[in-house]
Design a protein around this motif. Structure first.
Motif, PDB file in Angstrom:
ATOM      1  N   LEU A  20      31.760  41.988  46.433  1.00  0.00           N
ATOM      2  CA  LEU A  20      33.132  41.971  45.928  1.00  0.00           C
ATOM      3  C   LEU A  20      33.848  43.295  46.175  1.00  0.00           C
ATOM      4  O   LEU A  20      35.064  43.323  46.387  1.00  0.00           O
ATOM      5  CB  LEU A  20      33.120  41.660  44.422  1.00  0.00           C
ATOM      6  CG  LEU A  20      32.763  40.214  44.043  1.00  0.00           C
ATOM      7  CD1 LEU A  20      32.652  40.074  42.525  1.00  0.00           C
ATOM      8  CD2 LEU A  20      33.806  39.246  44.583  1.00  0.00           C
ATOM      9  N   VAL A  21      33.107  44.387  46.155  1.00  0.00           N
ATOM     10  CA  VAL A  21      33.700  45.698  46.421  1.00  0.00           C
ATOM     11  C   VAL A  21      33.855  45.937  47.922  1.00  0.00           C
ATOM     12  O   VAL A  21      34.873  46.463  48.387  1.00  0.00           O
ATOM     13  CB  VAL A  21      32.845  46.815  45.782  1.00  0.00           C
ATOM     14  CG1 VAL A  21      33.355  48.193  46.187  1.00  0.00           C
ATOM     15  CG2 VAL A  21      32.825  46.676  44.262  1.00  0.00           C
TER      16      VAL A  21
ATOM     17  N   PHE B 297      34.160  43.802  50.504  1.00  0.00           N
ATOM     18  CA  PHE B 297      35.070  42.968  51.301  1.00  0.00           C
ATOM     19  C   PHE B 297      36.481  43.546  51.390  1.00  0.00           C
ATOM     20  O   PHE B 297      37.006  43.720  52.498  1.00  0.00           O
ATOM     21  CB  PHE B 297      35.101  41.539  50.758  1.00  0.00           C
ATOM     22  CG  PHE B 297      36.017  40.638  51.530  1.00  0.00           C
ATOM     23  CD1 PHE B 297      35.688  40.223  52.813  1.00  0.00           C
ATOM     24  CD2 PHE B 297      37.226  40.232  50.995  1.00  0.00           C
ATOM     25  CE1 PHE B 297      36.541  39.396  53.540  1.00  0.00           C
ATOM     26  CE2 PHE B 297      38.079  39.410  51.709  1.00  0.00           C
ATOM     27  CZ  PHE B 297      37.731  38.998  52.990  1.00  0.00           C
ATOM     28  N   PRO B 298      37.155  43.869  50.265  1.00  0.00           N
ATOM     29  CA  PRO B 298      38.501  44.469  50.410  1.00  0.00           C
ATOM     30  C   PRO B 298      38.463  45.824  51.104  1.00  0.00           C
ATOM     31  O   PRO B 298      39.396  46.157  51.851  1.00  0.00           O
ATOM     32  CB  PRO B 298      38.998  44.587  48.964  1.00  0.00           C
ATOM     33  CG  PRO B 298      37.788  44.515  48.115  1.00  0.00           C
ATOM     34  CD  PRO B 298      36.805  43.656  48.849  1.00  0.00           C
ATOM     35  N   CYS B 299      37.386  46.592  50.888  1.00  0.00           N
ATOM     36  CA  CYS B 299      37.273  47.877  51.587  1.00  0.00           C
ATOM     37  C   CYS B 299      37.195  47.665  53.093  1.00  0.00           C
ATOM     38  O   CYS B 299      37.816  48.400  53.880  1.00  0.00           O
ATOM     39  CB  CYS B 299      36.036  48.633  51.099  1.00  0.00           C
ATOM     40  SG  CYS B 299      36.132  49.197  49.386  1.00  0.00           S
TER      41      CYS B 299
ATOM     42  N   VAL C 180      38.371  45.055  54.874  1.00  0.00           N
ATOM     43  CA  VAL C 180      39.663  44.586  55.399  1.00  0.00           C
ATOM     44  C   VAL C 180      40.647  45.747  55.528  1.00  0.00           C
ATOM     45  O   VAL C 180      41.307  45.915  56.570  1.00  0.00           O
ATOM     46  CB  VAL C 180      40.229  43.481  54.487  1.00  0.00           C
ATOM     47  CG1 VAL C 180      41.652  43.119  54.922  1.00  0.00           C
ATOM     48  CG2 VAL C 180      39.341  42.251  54.518  1.00  0.00           C
ATOM     49  N   ILE C 181      40.752  46.563  54.486  1.00  0.00           N
ATOM     50  CA  ILE C 181      41.686  47.682  54.514  1.00  0.00           C
ATOM     51  C   ILE C 181      41.315  48.682  55.605  1.00  0.00           C
ATOM     52  O   ILE C 181      42.180  49.170  56.358  1.00  0.00           O
ATOM     53  CB  ILE C 181      41.720  48.380  53.130  1.00  0.00           C
ATOM     54  CG1 ILE C 181      42.307  47.432  52.087  1.00  0.00           C
ATOM     55  CG2 ILE C 181      42.521  49.672  53.187  1.00  0.00           C
ATOM     56  CD1 ILE C 181      42.165  47.920  50.672  1.00  0.00           C
ATOM     57  N   TRP C 182      40.031  48.971  55.723  1.00  0.00           N
ATOM     58  CA  TRP C 182      39.593  49.953  56.723  1.00  0.00           C
ATOM     59  C   TRP C 182      39.845  49.455  58.149  1.00  0.00           C
ATOM     60  O   TRP C 182      40.341  50.197  59.001  1.00  0.00           O
ATOM     61  CB  TRP C 182      38.108  50.262  56.527  1.00  0.00           C
ATOM     62  CG  TRP C 182      37.579  51.236  57.538  1.00  0.00           C
ATOM     63  CD1 TRP C 182      37.000  50.939  58.755  1.00  0.00           C
ATOM     64  CD2 TRP C 182      37.608  52.664  57.463  1.00  0.00           C
ATOM     65  NE1 TRP C 182      36.668  52.082  59.423  1.00  0.00           N
ATOM     66  CE2 TRP C 182      37.034  53.164  58.655  1.00  0.00           C
ATOM     67  CE3 TRP C 182      38.066  53.558  56.504  1.00  0.00           C
ATOM     68  CZ2 TRP C 182      36.893  54.515  58.897  1.00  0.00           C
ATOM     69  CZ3 TRP C 182      37.927  54.922  56.752  1.00  0.00           C
ATOM     70  CH2 TRP C 182      37.344  55.381  57.938  1.00  0.00           C
ATOM     71  N   GLU C 183      39.502  48.207  58.415  1.00  0.00           N
ATOM     72  CA  GLU C 183      39.637  47.675  59.776  1.00  0.00           C
ATOM     73  C   GLU C 183      41.100  47.563  60.196  1.00  0.00           C
ATOM     74  O   GLU C 183      41.420  47.749  61.372  1.00  0.00           O
ATOM     75  CB  GLU C 183      38.955  46.302  59.873  1.00  0.00           C
ATOM     76  CG  GLU C 183      37.443  46.346  59.743  1.00  0.00           C
ATOM     77  CD  GLU C 183      36.789  47.158  60.843  1.00  0.00           C
ATOM     78  OE1 GLU C 183      36.474  46.589  61.892  1.00  0.00           O
ATOM     79  OE2 GLU C 183      36.597  48.383  60.653  1.00  0.00           O
TER      80      GLU C 183
END
Length: 532
Positions: free
Chosen positions: A245-246, A248-250, A252-255
């Motif tokens: 859960l932690v 996945f958003p990290c 997406v934002i990084w890529e």
């Protein structure tokens, strides 16, 4: 650094190079498919663990294959295709030996992960090296040859793997990999010794790669262990869920903020790419999972030997290979949406047919659906690839193929585990339902179990033997019904894919692509049609 480029190989060296590179490709893909037929043998030999535990070695191997693709792109620019291929196969060889020498599951699974990553690195690199040895006018011939190398392991993998396990033992497969990869390394090193390369100093997205590995391996571990360790009631699986859960958003934002991402998420701004990837991943999710489930369960439920189980899937190849050649031609003249829709409806009908399987003693009930499924399997990848790449040009074509292939292979791994979960859940449901229905609990006048018990007792069986016999019969029938449910769910899914494809843009355009883009599309198609 100074680079010296040698001339292309000619004569017998060129022929030998093609043969050895094809063998290297076959070894990697063959190992992916053939292991499924070995699974019950490995389960009994590695401490007698549950067969569901041994699926970890297959699913993690496939996740390793997926992670090998972005590594290959970066490492080839740093050390060159030739050195990278040799190094990857040396790692693959050592990992194969460790797999064959493993005595416990804890030794076997990590060796399979390393084997998968090394194998994933070799797949795009070997294709690139083969193309480099052909002149421009013969690039299409090279890709045709590569297509034959790609389809061969899938057509013979499960039957030959089952035969090896039946005649020689499952460890022989990995020892054979060890020997063959050493032969491949020695031959390629002799043929290409001294070959230079042009070094590319591209930045490697290490953070993105680590986050991607955490997501894929974490999700796969959650699926692998869920049934056996009671899902989120397990503290270990709870921790994995929190990490996912932690992460996945990290990720997406990084890529989205990275100039050279491991997984180019900007491609998902193209409608056809999104719909094509959904069709490819969900389709392969079902196909790979169901084929793996079927070949294992007909050994566990019906008592097939590994050799016979492999032969049960052999009809797939009879019409599958010709369908691939025909589909490449049709995609040039027909909108891919029509082909994908018809293919999806064909899969839906075939899986519904298999979902009606009810006679454990009938080989024909497996043979004919498998024969027909071969047509739709052979015609699945090409139109989906055309739809996925439509509207892209230049380097984006190969990048899109890499992303789609990575997600497709990972989805296949998830599908193997998911179908096992469906079977696990439905077996207990059907077992209880059958006991109620045939045991006189729903109707006093209908009690076939009681009648069978009386006959077995009259035949001289003890009460304990009768109970064991009835329990075995109910479990077998419940397992067959659970297997049917898995195919019926997939049938509904493919109907949905047949509808989804009509939201994409049409692909049949009168304007021919540029020669460079046409070559890239052919390379991308061959990469995405590799079936592990």
């Amino acid at each position: 650094m100074a680079v010296v480029y040698l001339r292309r190989l000619h004569g017998w060296r060129f022929v030998l190079f093609n043969a050895v590179l094809g063998l290297s490709h076959i070894v990697v893909l063959f190992n992916a498919g053939s292991y499924i037929a070995l699974l019950p043998h490995v389960s009994g030999d590695l401490g007698g663990v549950l067969p569901s535990f041994l699926t970890w070695a297959q699913t993690d191997f496939m996740v390793g294959l997926a992670l090998g693709f972005p590594l290959a792109r970066y490492l080839s620019g740093r050390i060159g295709d030739y050195r990278l291929l040799i190094g990857a196969f040396m790692v693959y060889s050592v990992a194969s030996y460790l797999c064959g020498d493993s005595q416990t599951l804890a030794q076997f699974v990590p060796a399979r992960i390393v084997q998968g990553i090394a194998g994933g690195i070799t797949l795009p690199i070997a294709q690139s090296m083969l193309l480099n040895e052909y002149p421009k006018r013969l690039k299409a011939v090279a890709l045709t040859v590569w297509g034959l190398f790609s389809i061969t392991p899938f057509t013979i993998g499960m039957p030959v793997g089952g035969y090896i396990a039946y005649m020689l033992g499952w460890r022989f497969l990995f020892y054979l990999d060890f020997v063959l990869t050493l032969v491949i390394v020695g031959t390629l090193a002799a043929l290409l010794y001294g070959r230079g390369f042009r070094r590319r100093y591209a930045r490697f997205d290490l953070v993105g790669f680590v986050l991607l590995a955490v997501l894929l391996l974490g999700l796969q571990t959650l699926l692998n262990m869920g049934n056996d360790f009671d899902w989120l009631d397990s503290p270990f699986l709870q921790a994995i869920a929190v990490v996912l859960l932690v992460a996945f958003p990290c990720f997406v934002i990084w890529e989205l903020g990275e100039r050279h991402p491991t997984l180019d998420l900007r491609l998902f701004m193209h409608r056809n790419f999104v719909i094509g990837v959904i069709s490819l991943t969900l389709g392969f999710f079902s196909i790979q999972g169901l084929l793996s489930l079927l070949i294992v369960q007909i050994q566990l439920i019906l008592g097939y030997s590994s050799k016979l189980a492999g032969l049960a899937l052999l009809p797939l190849v009879l019409l599958g290979a010709p369908a691939i050649a025909v589909m490449h031609i049709l995609c040039k003249y027909i909108d891919a949406r029509w082909l994908i829709c018809l293919n999806s409806l064909g899969f839906a009908w075939t899986f519904y047919w298999l979902g009606l399987y009810d006679d454990p003693h009938s080989y024909e009930e497996l043979f004919w659906p498998m024969l027909v499924e071969g047509i739709f399997l052979g015609s699945f990848f090409t139109p989906v690839t055309v739809l996925t790449l439509h509207g892209l040009s230049g380097p984006l074509i190969m990048r899109a193929a890499e992303v789609a292939n990575l997600l497709r292979v990972a989805a296949g791994a998830f599908g193997i585990t998911f179908q096992g979960i469906v079977l696990f859940r439905r077996i207990h449901f059907h077992q209880l339902h059958l006991a109620d229905h045939f045991g006189g609990r729903q109707s006093i006048s209908f009690d076939p179990m009681g009648q069978l018990t009386a006959k077995l007792s009259a035949a001289g069986l003890s009460q304990a033997q009768i109970q064991a016999k009835l329990g075995l019969l109910i479990r077998q029938e419940a397992a067959i019904l659970g297997l049917n449910d898995a195919f019926l769910v997939a049938s509904v899914l493919f109907v949905g894919l047949g509808i989804l494809v009509w939201f994409a843009h049409p692909t049949h355009l009168p304007v021919a692509p540029a020669p460079a883009d046409e070559l890239r599309e052919m390379r991308a198609e061959e990469m995405m049609e590799e079936v592990p």
